[in-house]
Design an enzyme around this catalytic site. Structure first.
Site, PDB file in Angstrom:
ATOM      1  N   ASP A  88       0.790  -1.129   0.203  1.00 19.63           N
ATOM      2  CA  ASP A  88      -0.058  -0.127   0.101  1.00 19.63           C
ATOM      3  C   ASP A  88       0.743   1.366  -0.140  1.00 19.63           C
ATOM      4  OD1 ASP A  88      -2.163  -1.766   0.195  1.00 19.63           O
ATOM      5  OD2 ASP A  88      -2.562  -1.249   2.230  1.00 19.63           O
ATOM      6  N   GLN A 144      -4.208   2.162  -2.661  1.00 19.76           N
ATOM      7  CA  GLN A 144      -4.161   0.667  -3.163  1.00 19.76           C
ATOM      8  C   GLN A 144      -4.622   0.745  -4.754  1.00 19.76           C
ATOM      9  OE1 GLN A 144      -7.024  -1.748  -0.602  1.00 19.76           O
ATOM     10  NE2 GLN A 144      -4.995  -2.749  -0.278  1.00 19.76           N
ATOM     11  N   TYR A 147      -3.308  -2.755  -5.794  1.00 17.49           N
ATOM     12  CA  TYR A 147      -4.244  -4.077  -5.407  1.00 17.49           C
ATOM     13  C   TYR A 147      -5.759  -3.637  -5.893  1.00 17.49           C
ATOM     14  CZ  TYR A 147      -6.163  -7.040  -1.550  1.00 17.49           C
ATOM     15  OH  TYR A 147      -6.717  -8.013  -0.979  1.00 17.49           O
ATOM     16  N   LYS A 151      -7.308  -6.646  -8.164  1.00 19.27           N
ATOM     17  CA  LYS A 151      -8.432  -7.480  -7.524  1.00 19.27           C
ATOM     18  C   LYS A 151      -9.859  -7.030  -8.690  1.00 19.27           C
ATOM     19  CE  LYS A 151      -6.951  -9.280  -3.858  1.00 19.27           C
ATOM     20  NZ  LYS A 151      -6.951 -11.004  -3.643  1.00 19.27           N
ATOM     21  N   GLY A 178     -14.404  -8.560   2.216  1.00 22.93           N
ATOM     22  CA  GLY A 178     -14.588  -7.140   3.173  1.00 22.93           C
ATOM     23  C   GLY A 178     -13.251  -7.353   3.960  1.00 22.93           C
TER      24      GLY A 178
END
Ligand code: CAA
Length: 240
Positions: A88, A144, A147, A151, A178
């Site tokens: 991150d 992010q 990420y 995703k 989550g």
């Protein structure tokens, strides 16, 4: 003989819960790992589930890993693409390496694993692929871009491959967890995490078992009409 399931990143966190839940449901399970050798050793001692070390971001290693599992347990009919990392940082502080590591480990890994099992699944006329996406791939998350892109890519990958597999008995679905109480989430700065939990209607972080339950549901033989779907398991955090 029960079906063989291979769970990437299957010795820790959400992956460990998935491996255990699949074993409890009667599958023969193989767990992949890469970074934490000690944890994998402990996992196998505790659970009796064999662990296979290979880097899911490396295509050749995935091919060899799947071959090794098939030689030991039989053809791999269920794959759970769970392995993932975070690196991150807001974009203005993110290095190319942080971008590349996350894209390859979280997204390219899905190609590497699916490509390594797809011929066998097509020959058998049966396959179950479950890709672990994320709430943050659906909704985005500050810090992010890597990420969230990976995703989000997983969700597109899932829908495209589901269309290819449907006529061959291969279902491809995603789960979008989550915030779950894993080492990954616990690494979020406490003041940031506090604000995140305040946004979860259920009022708590998820348990790894909450995610595993979805995987067991999706890989069942009689879940054969469920494909290309995403199950959000997030305590109501984001309704997509
Ligand atoms: N929204 C808006 N602004 C935010 C913010 C947010 N969510 N988070 C931080 N900021 C702001 C800060 O308030 C700060 O503003 P000021 O400069 O005006 O004070 C500014 O951004 C810089 O913040 P930081 O000092 O925290 O910057 P940093 O570079 O040290 O760290 C960060 C940034 C690494 C992204 C840190 O905020 C962080 O770790 N955030 C959490 C990210 C996250 O949720 N990751 C999920 C990991 S778990 C997971 O990914 C599993 C899953 O699938 C759900």
């Amino acid at each position: 003989m029960s079906r063989v399931a291979l769970v990437t990143g299957g010795t820790r966190g959400i992956g460990k819960a998935i491996s255990l839940a699949l074993k409890a449901a009667g599958y023969r399970v193989a767990a992949n790992y890469f970074g934490n050798i000690e944890a994998a050793k402990k996992f196998t001692e505790e659970t009796g589930i064999p662990a296979y070390r290979f880097d899911v971001s490396n295509f050749d290693e995935c091919q060899a890993g799947v071959k090794a599992v098939a030689a030991d347990l039989g053809p791999v009919e269920i794959v759970v693409n769970n392995a993932g990392i975070t690196r991150d940082a807001p974009l203005h502080k993110m290095s190319y390496e942080q971008w590349e590591q996350v894209i390859h480990t979280n997204l390219t890994s899905c190609f590497n694993m699916a490509r390594s099992v797809i011929d066998t699944m097509r020959d058998l006329g049966f396959g179950r692929i479950v890709n672990i996406g994320s709430l943050n791939g659906q909704a985005g998350q500050y810090g992010q871009v890597n990420y969230a892109a990976a995703k989000s890519g997983i969700h597109g990958f899932t829908k495209a491959l589901a269309q290819e597999g449907a006529a061959k008995g291969i279902t491809v679905n995603a789960i979008a967890p989550g915030y779950v109480e894993t080492e990954m989430v616990m690494a979020v700065p406490p003041e940031v995490l506090k604000k995140i939990i305040a946004k979860i209607p259920a009022g708590r972080l998820g348990h790894a078992e909450d995610i595993a339950r979805g995987v067991v549901f999706l890989v069942a033989d009689d879940a054969d009409f469920i494909t290309g779907s995403t199950i959000s398991i997030n305590g109501g955090h984001h309704m997509y």
